[in-house]
Design a protein around this motif. Sequence first.
Motif, PDB file in Angstrom:
ATOM      1  N   LEU A 105      14.183   1.206   0.670  1.00  0.00           N
ATOM      2  CA  LEU A 105      13.633   0.163   0.342  1.00  0.00           C
ATOM      3  C   LEU A 105      13.061  -0.442   1.197  1.00  0.00           C
ATOM      4  N   GLY A 106      11.855  -1.135   0.724  1.00  0.00           N
ATOM      5  CA  GLY A 106      11.443  -2.414   2.064  1.00  0.00           C
ATOM      6  C   GLY A 106      10.860  -3.034   1.043  1.00  0.00           C
ATOM      7  N   ASP A 107       9.885  -4.647   1.849  1.00  0.00           N
ATOM      8  CA  ASP A 107       9.256  -5.217   0.673  1.00  0.00           C
ATOM      9  C   ASP A 107       7.837  -4.717  -0.197  1.00  0.00           C
ATOM     10  N   VAL A 108       7.987  -3.567  -0.191  1.00  0.00           N
ATOM     11  CA  VAL A 108       6.823  -3.116  -0.979  1.00  0.00           C
ATOM     12  C   VAL A 108       6.863  -2.413  -1.483  1.00  0.00           C
ATOM     13  N   PRO A 109       6.902  -2.235  -3.569  1.00  0.00           N
ATOM     14  CA  PRO A 109       7.180  -1.181  -4.641  1.00  0.00           C
ATOM     15  C   PRO A 109       6.471  -0.514  -4.276  1.00  0.00           C
ATOM     16  N   ASP A 110       7.055   0.383  -4.739  1.00  0.00           N
ATOM     17  CA  ASP A 110       6.319   2.091  -4.699  1.00  0.00           C
ATOM     18  C   ASP A 110       5.248   2.265  -6.444  1.00  0.00           C
ATOM     19  N   PRO A 111       4.585   2.378  -6.196  1.00  0.00           N
ATOM     20  CA  PRO A 111       3.474   2.269  -7.183  1.00  0.00           C
ATOM     21  C   PRO A 111       4.378   2.894  -8.243  1.00  0.00           C
ATOM     22  N   ILE A 117       8.749  -3.910 -11.574  1.00  0.00           N
ATOM     23  CA  ILE A 117       9.126  -4.582 -11.031  1.00  0.00           C
ATOM     24  C   ILE A 117       8.239  -4.567  -9.316  1.00  0.00           C
ATOM     25  N   ASP A 118       9.270  -5.424  -8.536  1.00  0.00           N
ATOM     26  CA  ASP A 118       8.127  -6.627  -7.386  1.00  0.00           C
ATOM     27  C   ASP A 118       9.565  -6.106  -6.549  1.00  0.00           C
ATOM     28  N   GLN A 119       9.606  -6.160  -5.852  1.00  0.00           N
ATOM     29  CA  GLN A 119      10.838  -6.766  -4.205  1.00  0.00           C
ATOM     30  C   GLN A 119      10.414  -7.118  -3.374  1.00  0.00           C
ATOM     31  N   VAL A 120      11.470  -7.125  -2.860  1.00  0.00           N
ATOM     32  CA  VAL A 120      11.433  -8.611  -1.298  1.00  0.00           C
ATOM     33  C   VAL A 120      12.430  -8.212  -0.613  1.00  0.00           C
TER      34      VAL A 120
END
Length: 226
Positions: A105-111, A117-120
Amino acid sequence: MLTERDDRLWTDEEPLAFLGMELGRIMTVIELSTGGLFVQSPAELTAELRAALDELGDVRFVAPASKLHGHLYMEQYREAYPDAELLAAPGLAARRPDLRFDGTLGDVPDPRWSADIDQVAITGHRWLTELAFYHRPSETVILGDVGFHIDERSPLQTRLVARLLCVYGRIGPPIEFRLTIANEATFRRSIRDVLAWEFDRVIPGHGAIVESGGKRAVAEGFDWIL
């Protein structure tokens, strides 16, 4: 076992003792609009919990908050749900060589989950990167160890220790985490990225869920860095 917090959003709260205080830990389950479940910080997969999850749908993704938070039972989910993808936080693959991860996992959410869901990636700490998640439909932010929230509902001993750790009555990490931030500008930018989301509820890694006023609570809890 599972408490419905909003449409397609559930939590499971379990006890967790640490440093002489009862912190509790929270698992979050999200039903994706594309179908299937996204499980964050998975709890021990008891027969009761598995039955509750199976009633909701198919477990598709299992994600921790960090290399320290939310990974202890991931092997149980691999065994129970062989088609589910286990996702690693930065540094977790090295910590858990016994597990095969399907991505980091990183800053960009999987399509496959970005519609919901967004992520940081909260960076800037000396040795820990944590993932904060945002469930758009319910305007909910989900944290890990960066988000303790101990309040008057906790046992007396927990409240006393929480005051010493500077996590009583506010959302944030304990004092030792603050003292080991290596890059304050980077950490500040990460928290501002979280605050850019429009959210009302906050599900912390430990302690009490904030059902409303969460954005203000996060801003006040991190005033020391903002």
